[in-house]
Motif scaffolding. Sequence first.
Motif, PDB file in Angstrom:
ATOM      1  N   LEU A 210      51.360  34.673  44.593  1.00 35.83           N
ATOM      2  CA  LEU A 210      50.620  33.753  43.724  1.00 35.83           C
ATOM      3  C   LEU A 210      51.162  33.830  42.306  1.00 35.83           C
ATOM      4  CD1 LEU A 210      46.884  34.274  44.778  1.00 35.83           C
ATOM      5  CD2 LEU A 210      48.435  32.430  45.444  1.00 35.83           C
ATOM      6  N   GLU A 211      51.045  32.740  41.609  1.00 32.55           N
ATOM      7  CA  GLU A 211      51.429  32.705  40.197  1.00 32.55           C
ATOM      8  C   GLU A 211      50.569  33.703  39.418  1.00 32.55           C
ATOM      9  OE1 GLU A 211      53.861  30.980  38.651  1.00 32.55           O
ATOM     10  OE2 GLU A 211      54.495  30.276  40.633  1.00 32.55           O
ATOM     11  N   PRO A 212      51.124  34.331  38.400  1.00 36.06           N
ATOM     12  CA  PRO A 212      50.337  35.285  37.598  1.00 36.06           C
ATOM     13  C   PRO A 212      49.039  34.683  37.049  1.00 36.06           C
ATOM     14  CG  PRO A 212      52.651  35.502  37.062  1.00 36.06           C
ATOM     15  CD  PRO A 212      52.527  34.305  37.985  1.00 36.06           C
ATOM     16  N   ASP A 213      49.085  33.413  36.645  1.00 37.84           N
ATOM     17  CA  ASP A 213      47.866  32.770  36.135  1.00 37.84           C
ATOM     18  C   ASP A 213      46.783  32.694  37.201  1.00 37.84           C
ATOM     19  OD1 ASP A 213      49.019  32.465  33.665  1.00 37.84           O
ATOM     20  OD2 ASP A 213      49.396  30.304  33.881  1.00 37.84           O
ATOM     21  N   ALA A 214      47.166  32.428  38.439  1.00 38.78           N
ATOM     22  CA  ALA A 214      46.200  32.359  39.538  1.00 38.78           C
ATOM     23  C   ALA A 214      45.597  33.739  39.793  1.00 38.78           C
ATOM     24  CB  ALA A 214      46.859  31.818  40.799  1.00 38.78           C
ATOM     25  N   ARG A 215      46.437  34.771  39.781  1.00 33.50           N
ATOM     26  CA  ARG A 215      45.931  36.139  39.962  1.00 33.50           C
ATOM     27  C   ARG A 215      44.996  36.513  38.809  1.00 33.50           C
ATOM     28  NH1 ARG A 215      51.472  37.411  41.319  1.00 33.50           N
ATOM     29  NH2 ARG A 215      51.601  38.629  39.407  1.00 33.50           N
ATOM     30  N   ASP A 216      45.379  36.138  37.592  1.00 32.92           N
ATOM     31  CA  ASP A 216      44.530  36.434  36.429  1.00 32.92           C
ATOM     32  C   ASP A 216      43.158  35.775  36.562  1.00 32.92           C
ATOM     33  OD1 ASP A 216      46.602  37.883  35.323  1.00 32.92           O
ATOM     34  OD2 ASP A 216      47.162  36.331  33.859  1.00 32.92           O
ATOM     35  N   ALA A 217      43.144  34.543  37.048  1.00 34.31           N
ATOM     36  CA  ALA A 217      41.874  33.817  37.195  1.00 34.31           C
ATOM     37  C   ALA A 217      40.983  34.486  38.245  1.00 34.31           C
ATOM     38  CB  ALA A 217      42.139  32.366  37.572  1.00 34.31           C
ATOM     39  N   ILE A 218      41.573  34.939  39.329  1.00 37.50           N
ATOM     40  CA  ILE A 218      40.798  35.616  40.374  1.00 37.50           C
ATOM     41  C   ILE A 218      40.241  36.931  39.836  1.00 37.50           C
ATOM     42  CG2 ILE A 218      40.945  36.747  42.639  1.00 37.50           C
ATOM     43  CD1 ILE A 218      43.095  34.561  43.335  1.00 37.50           C
ATOM     44  N   ALA A 219      41.077  37.698  39.159  1.00 41.45           N
ATOM     45  CA  ALA A 219      40.621  38.967  38.577  1.00 41.45           C
ATOM     46  C   ALA A 219      39.509  38.716  37.559  1.00 41.45           C
ATOM     47  CB  ALA A 219      41.785  39.704  37.929  1.00 41.45           C
ATOM     48  N   ALA A 220      39.676  37.710  36.712  1.00 39.50           N
ATOM     49  CA  ALA A 220      38.665  37.405  35.688  1.00 39.50           C
ATOM     50  C   ALA A 220      37.337  37.019  36.332  1.00 39.50           C
ATOM     51  CB  ALA A 220      39.160  36.289  34.771  1.00 39.50           C
ATOM     52  N   ALA A 221      37.377  36.251  37.422  1.00 42.46           N
ATOM     53  CA  ALA A 221      36.145  35.858  38.102  1.00 42.46           C
ATOM     54  C   ALA A 221      35.422  37.090  38.655  1.00 42.46           C
ATOM     55  CB  ALA A 221      36.447  34.863  39.220  1.00 42.46           C
TER      56      ALA A 221
ATOM     57  N   ALA B 233      44.376  27.199  50.266  1.00 43.21           N
ATOM     58  CA  ALA B 233      44.443  27.923  48.993  1.00 43.21           C
ATOM     59  C   ALA B 233      43.048  28.350  48.532  1.00 43.21           C
ATOM     60  CB  ALA B 233      45.122  27.054  47.927  1.00 43.21           C
ATOM     61  N   ALA B 234      42.066  27.473  48.693  1.00 40.61           N
ATOM     62  CA  ALA B 234      40.690  27.808  48.306  1.00 40.61           C
ATOM     63  C   ALA B 234      40.144  28.942  49.166  1.00 40.61           C
ATOM     64  CB  ALA B 234      39.801  26.577  48.413  1.00 40.61           C
ATOM     65  N   ALA B 235      40.438  28.877  50.460  1.00 41.00           N
ATOM     66  CA  ALA B 235      39.975  29.948  51.360  1.00 41.00           C
ATOM     67  C   ALA B 235      40.627  31.273  50.986  1.00 41.00           C
ATOM     68  CB  ALA B 235      40.272  29.582  52.807  1.00 41.00           C
ATOM     69  N   ARG B 236      41.886  31.232  50.671  1.00 42.28           N
ATOM     70  CA  ARG B 236      42.579  32.464  50.285  1.00 42.28           C
ATOM     71  C   ARG B 236      42.002  33.012  48.988  1.00 42.28           C
ATOM     72  NH1 ARG B 236      48.816  33.560  48.699  1.00 42.28           N
ATOM     73  NH2 ARG B 236      48.726  35.822  48.946  1.00 42.28           N
ATOM     74  N   ARG B 237      41.779  32.148  48.020  1.00 43.29           N
ATOM     75  CA  ARG B 237      41.169  32.578  46.756  1.00 43.29           C
ATOM     76  C   ARG B 237      39.832  33.242  47.023  1.00 43.29           C
ATOM     77  NH1 ARG B 237      37.158  31.169  43.502  1.00 43.29           N
ATOM     78  NH2 ARG B 237      37.370  31.440  41.272  1.00 43.29           N
ATOM     79  N   GLY B 238      39.021  32.632  47.866  1.00 46.81           N
ATOM     80  CA  GLY B 238      37.715  33.190  48.198  1.00 46.81           C
ATOM     81  C   GLY B 238      37.821  34.553  48.860  1.00 46.81           C
ATOM     82  N   THR B 239      38.760  34.692  49.770  1.00 46.14           N
ATOM     83  CA  THR B 239      38.952  35.975  50.448  1.00 46.14           C
ATOM     84  C   THR B 239      39.386  37.055  49.464  1.00 46.14           C
ATOM     85  OG1 THR B 239      39.489  34.878  52.529  1.00 46.14           O
ATOM     86  CG2 THR B 239      40.252  37.153  52.272  1.00 46.14           C
ATOM     87  N   LEU B 240      40.324  36.732  48.595  1.00 44.58           N
ATOM     88  CA  LEU B 240      40.790  37.711  47.614  1.00 44.58           C
ATOM     89  C   LEU B 240      39.664  38.125  46.659  1.00 44.58           C
ATOM     90  CD1 LEU B 240      44.284  36.138  46.833  1.00 44.58           C
ATOM     91  CD2 LEU B 240      43.859  38.308  48.043  1.00 44.58           C
ATOM     92  N   LEU B 241      38.915  37.158  46.220  1.00 44.75           N
ATOM     93  CA  LEU B 241      37.807  37.445  45.312  1.00 44.75           C
ATOM     94  C   LEU B 241      36.761  38.320  45.991  1.00 44.75           C
ATOM     95  CD1 LEU B 241      36.608  36.972  42.558  1.00 44.75           C
ATOM     96  CD2 LEU B 241      35.861  34.738  43.307  1.00 44.75           C
TER      97      LEU B 241
ATOM     98  N   ALA C  61      39.958  46.219  35.296  1.00 40.26           N
ATOM     99  CA  ALA C  61      40.920  45.119  35.088  1.00 40.26           C
ATOM    100  C   ALA C  61      42.291  45.516  35.615  1.00 40.26           C
ATOM    101  CB  ALA C  61      40.986  44.723  33.621  1.00 40.26           C
ATOM    102  N   GLY C  62      42.747  46.700  35.274  1.00 40.60           N
ATOM    103  CA  GLY C  62      44.051  47.166  35.760  1.00 40.60           C
ATOM    104  C   GLY C  62      44.076  47.321  37.264  1.00 40.60           C
ATOM    105  N   ALA C  63      42.989  47.839  37.828  1.00 38.09           N
ATOM    106  CA  ALA C  63      42.912  48.001  39.282  1.00 38.09           C
ATOM    107  C   ALA C  63      42.940  46.637  39.978  1.00 38.09           C
ATOM    108  CB  ALA C  63      41.653  48.771  39.669  1.00 38.09           C
ATOM    109  N   ALA C  64      42.233  45.666  39.408  1.00 38.39           N
ATOM    110  CA  ALA C  64      42.219  44.317  39.985  1.00 38.39           C
ATOM    111  C   ALA C  64      43.617  43.721  39.958  1.00 38.39           C
ATOM    112  CB  ALA C  64      41.242  43.422  39.228  1.00 38.39           C
ATOM    113  N   GLN C  65      44.306  43.834  38.818  1.00 44.73           N
ATOM    114  CA  GLN C  65      45.655  43.283  38.701  1.00 44.73           C
ATOM    115  C   GLN C  65      46.625  43.969  39.665  1.00 44.73           C
ATOM    116  OE1 GLN C  65      46.723  40.661  37.248  1.00 44.73           O
ATOM    117  NE2 GLN C  65      44.901  40.151  36.085  1.00 44.73           N
ATOM    118  N   ALA C  66      46.532  45.285  39.775  1.00 46.89           N
ATOM    119  CA  ALA C  66      47.439  46.017  40.667  1.00 46.89           C
ATOM    120  C   ALA C  66      47.196  45.635  42.114  1.00 46.89           C
ATOM    121  CB  ALA C  66      47.261  47.529  40.473  1.00 46.89           C
ATOM    122  N   TRP C  67      45.919  45.524  42.506  1.00 47.37           N
ATOM    123  CA  TRP C  67      45.597  45.171  43.888  1.00 47.37           C
ATOM    124  C   TRP C  67      46.076  43.752  44.191  1.00 47.37           C
ATOM    125  CZ3 TRP C  67      42.587  41.616  46.520  1.00 47.37           C
ATOM    126  CH2 TRP C  67      42.381  41.884  47.882  1.00 47.37           C
ATOM    127  N   LEU C  68      45.824  42.826  43.275  1.00 48.98           N
ATOM    128  CA  LEU C  68      46.269  41.445  43.487  1.00 48.98           C
ATOM    129  C   LEU C  68      47.790  41.345  43.536  1.00 48.98           C
ATOM    130  CD1 LEU C  68      43.690  39.538  41.275  1.00 48.98           C
ATOM    131  CD2 LEU C  68      43.971  39.306  43.767  1.00 48.98           C
TER     132      LEU C  68
END
Length: 179
Positions: free
Chosen positions: A45-56, A7-15, A31-38
């Motif tokens: 992934l849970e919406p909260d997880a996607r939101d955290a990646i986009a926010a980072a 999960a950490a590796a995937r998060r890193g790759t997405l980010l 922000a919209g482009a990040a959300q759409a791509w994710l």
Amino acid sequence: PGPGARAAARRGTLLHRLLERLPDVAGPARAGAAQAWLARMAGDLEPDARDAIAAAALAVLDEPQWQAVFGPGSLAEVPIAALVGARLVSGTIDRLLITPEAVRIIDFKTDRRPPDVIGAIPGAYLRQMAAYVAALRVIHPDRRIDAALLYTAGPRLFTLPDDLLAAQKLNLEPAEETF
């Protein structure tokens, strides 16, 4: 690796992928482009997880100290190769900006717990950056080379001083023969 490491590796790759793509999107639309791509690439992934990646990713891009390396004329995922002494140094630089005076490189690190101080950066990361700097000095001998590690958790940028990189003793120059 266990589920946590995957999960950490995937998060890193997405980010990492967002940091490649979002600089080309106008600020207000990021922000919209990040959300759409994710949603397309990580819809499971849970919406909260996607939101955290986009926010980072957005926090990194919004940080004034780094905006030049994400701005016009900067490049993402740049392959380099150079002979440093008798050794071939090759790799891919996450972000590169070349100006008439300097070459600025940043490598992204997506570790969840970035070091608190520069002295706690893992040696492998420092050796990687020292090799990139040595290669870029061959490619651009007339320019200053600035290197930094960007830990996306936080975000936190560590500018790497020349003496710290030189201390890695890469032995990239051929051995001197003495009699």
